[in-house]
Design a protein around this motif. Structure first.
Motif, short mmCIF file in Angstrom:
data_model
loop_
_atom_site.label_atom_id
_atom_site.label_comp_id
_atom_site.label_asym_id
_atom_site.label_seq_id
_atom_site.Cartn_x
_atom_site.Cartn_y
_atom_site.Cartn_z
N TYR A 161 0.83 -1.21 0.00
CA TYR A 161 0.00 0.00 0.00
C TYR A 161 0.87 1.26 0.00
O TYR A 161 0.52 2.26 -0.63
N SER A 162 1.99 1.21 0.69
CA SER A 162 2.89 2.36 0.71
C SER A 162 3.42 2.67 -0.68
O SER A 162 3.43 3.82 -1.13
N ARG A 166 -0.85 4.67 -1.11
CA ARG A 166 -1.95 4.68 -0.16
C ARG A 166 -1.39 4.39 1.23
O ARG A 166 -1.71 3.40 1.88
N ASP A 168 -2.05 5.83 3.82
CA ASP A 168 -3.10 5.92 4.83
C ASP A 168 -3.64 4.52 5.17
O ASP A 168 -3.86 4.19 6.34
N ALA A 171 -1.00 2.66 7.10
CA ALA A 171 -0.95 3.10 8.49
C ALA A 171 -2.05 2.45 9.32
O ALA A 171 -1.84 2.09 10.49
N ASP A 172 -3.25 2.28 8.72
CA ASP A 172 -4.35 1.62 9.43
C ASP A 172 -4.01 0.16 9.73
O ASP A 172 -4.29 -0.35 10.81
N LYS A 175 -1.42 0.12 12.48
CA LYS A 175 -2.02 0.49 13.78
C LYS A 175 -2.74 -0.70 14.41
O LYS A 175 -2.67 -0.91 15.64
N TYR A 192 6.14 5.81 5.09
CA TYR A 192 5.95 7.24 5.33
C TYR A 192 6.98 8.06 4.55
O TYR A 192 6.64 9.06 3.89
N ASN A 195 6.44 8.38 0.82
CA ASN A 195 5.27 9.18 0.44
C ASN A 195 5.37 10.63 0.91
O ASN A 195 4.38 11.35 0.91
N CYS A 197 5.79 11.79 3.84
CA CYS A 197 5.24 12.05 5.18
C CYS A 197 6.40 12.06 6.19
O CYS A 197 6.56 11.13 6.99
N GLU A 200 5.64 12.08 10.04
CA GLU A 200 5.08 10.78 10.46
C GLU A 200 6.17 9.73 10.54
O GLU A 200 6.17 8.89 11.45
#
Length: 588
Positions: A161-162, A166, A168, A171-172, A175, A192, A195, A197, A200
């Motif tokens: 996903y990274s 995506r 985000d 990260a979900d 988490k 992070y 992308n 970030c 983050e």
């Protein structure tokens, strides 16, 4: 090898022996020995055995001969899931992600149930392709197979996903992941960083550190580039200290990341010290140092280092040549750049990519050889992309060439870019030439298309805090103080010879134009830095766009009247302002 001793003692290797030795051959990459073993397998009649054939195709895959692996795979009457996994992994490892996905789909079509190894191979292929849709399909398969408790599979999902932009979703997943491993943290930190970030990535690293999860070389190689993007020397020293305390300062990839980080934090001399201290260097180490010199405007030093590299055992790759061409471009070394470009294919067999062609257009264009640059584009063996025409348009802006600027812009707009910056460049060319009707048309197109210029921002680190400024910022706690000081400072630099350049601002009165120039983000950041640091302290500024002509000129005068060194890193390069002079020699 024990198998040779076994033969010498008169014992004939059986299929179990073959299956035992092939993985060792694969791990060592001994293709020639693997082929000899394959010959023995054929003579002994072991090839129909599925475990032997699987071991052979795995060996060929790991030795980089995927074509031979596929021949064996296609010839197998019976395949186990391990056979499928080896073939998928072979394609993925060789860089043929599409081939890996085709085998994966064929496996599903034949009703073979994937394992955790299968989906990890497929997720890696999706990541390499940046294929979000197929990645989501594999994710659903993970849920159906109840593999969501397998931490290695979930780590692969985070990475996929990274890489598919995506972060985000990644990260979900991170988490909610139970029993996180160091690999999980590394995947998330890298995700992070990849992308953009940055904060983050640093927060995740600090949380990992606070949980006493010891960072390894992969962690450092992930987090150091994030720090490099912040361009803050204090944090660069902190992470360097941590590398030393973790005894990772002998790892070539960690040290290469540090070299790149120091170069991007404005301390190019520290980067070179680390480079010289390294006992082992990878090609990416040389690339980082050459690129560092280029972005600091030290083109001649970059060229010298490139020539030194060519004398050694490590051969330059396509990225090395791109760094060298860029360095030549930023320093006006046209003849050297032309020689490097010719040498790529002639001496090293490296085919130029779109980025190399763009660098050449930039090299010729910046030097004012606009007709030569346009002729170069017309003779390209591949269809020019946005980067090539964008370099041409930028050069036309610098040298105020309306005719070629229009031609380049027309080609860019045919390619339908999402970035409104190209329209702004063309608008500025028209404005400089006082072609107001055409300027109005460009603005109308931008409004109808919903295209906007990227807002400018600048960062400055004071103490332990990074302060952000946008053009016209009034929300900062010291805003009133900053604007009052900036007004005084502008009076001082005007007395020293500074004249505001209002050519890029239109449709307002002259006094308003000057006022707007004085609210540019880098001027606000510089004023804040001067107010909040002691005399003699260098000020480091990070800007997301190219420094405009007026700010560049103003900063030269500010460095003169305040007797401060001001280091500005914009989207392309570094500017070291000192005593009224910039390191770029006004060539940027």
């Amino acid at each position: 090898m024990l198998v040779l001793r076994m033969s010498e003692e008169g014992h004939r290797p059986d299929s179990i022996t073959i299956v035992s030795i092939l993985p060792a051959v694969a791990d060592l990459g001994l293709l020639r020995i693997g082929m000899a073993v394959h010959g023995y397998v054929l003579r002994a009649g072991f090839e129909p055995l599925v475990n032997v054939s699987t071991a052979l195709l795995d060996m060929y895959s790991k030795c980089g001969s995927v074509r031979f692996a596929r021949v064996i795979f296609d010839g197998m009457d019976h395949r186990t899931v391990v056979s499928w996994n080896s073939m998928i992994d072979g394609y993925a490892q060789s860089g043929d992600a599409e081939g890996a996905m085709l085998i994966f789909q064929k496996m599903l079509d034949e009703g073979v149930q994937p394992t955790n190894v299968t989906v990890m191979g497929a997720l890696r292929a999706c990541a390499d392709l940046g294929d979000l849709e197929r990645g989501k399909f594999v994710h659903k398969l993970v849920d159906q197979l109840k593999l969501d408790s397998d931490v290695s599979v979930m780590n692969s999902l985070i990475s996929m996903y990274s890489k598919c932009k995506r972060v985000d979703i990644a990260a979900d997943i991170f988490k909610n992941l139970q029993n996180k491993t160091p690999v999980s943290w590394n995947a998330m930190i890298l995700g992070y960083a990849q992308n953009g970030c940055v904060n983050e990535a640093l927060n995740a690293f600090c949380e990992m550190h606070s949980r006493n999860i010891k960072p390894d070389s992969f962690t450092m190689v992930s987090v150091i580039p994030a720090l490099a993007e912040l361009s803050t020397p204090r944090q660069a020293k902190w992470i360097h200290g941590l590398v030393i305390r973790r005894f990772l300062d002998k790892n070539v990839f960690v040290m290469t990341a540090l070299v790149d980080m120091y170069a991007k934090c404005g301390t190019i001399h520290t980067a070179r010290k680390l480079f010289d201290m390294m006992n082992e260097r990878h090609v990416i180490t040389w690339n980082a140092m050459i690129d560092g010199y280029g972005t600091h405007g030290l083109g001649k030093t970059a060229v010298e280092l490139f020539k030194e590299m060519k004398k050694g055992t490590i051969k330059p790759n396509d990225i090395t040549f791109l760094c060298a061409l860029s360095a030549c471009s930023h320093s006006g070394l046209v003849e050297e750049g032309l020689c490097f470009f010719d040498s790529m294919k002639k001496d090293y067999g490296i085919e130029p990519t779109m980025d190399h062609y763009g660098a050449m257009v930039d090299l010729l264009g910046r030097a004012g050889r606009l007709n030569q640059a346009w002729d170069f584009i017309q003779k390209m063996p591949i269809d020019p992309g946005i980067t090539v025409y964008g370099a041409m348009l930028g050069a036309c802006k610098i040298h105020k060439n309306v005719d070629l600027g229009e031609k380049a812009a027309f080609e860019i707009f045919k390619l339908n870019p999402d970035d409104g910056g190209y329209h702004v460049l063309l608008a500025n060319i028209y404005a400089t030439a006082s072609m107001w009707d055409k300027l109005a048309k460009v603005r109308t197109i931008m409004e109808k298309s919903g295209l906007q210029k990227t807002p400018g921002w600048s960062l400055v680190e004071i103490g332990n805090e990074v302060h952000s400024f946008h053009s016209g910022t009034t929300s900062h706690p010291q805003s009133r103080k900053i604007y009052d000081y900036l007004e005084t400072l502008v009076d001082e630099i005007r007395a020293a010879g500074y004249v505001p350049d209002t050519n890029s601002i239109h449709d307002v009165e002259d006094d308003v134009k000057v006022q707007l120039l004085n609210t540019h983000s880098e001027k606000l950041a510089i004023a804040f830095g001067l107010l909040n640091t002691s005399t003699g302290t260098p000020i480091h500024i990070r800007k997301n766009l190219r420094v405009c002509g007026d700010c560049h000129n103003a900063t030269k005068y500010i460095s003169l009247v305040t007797r401060r060194e001001i280091i500005v890193r914009d989207m392309h390069r570094f500017h070291h302002f000192k005593d009224g002079v910039c390191s770029c020699g006004d060539y940027w």
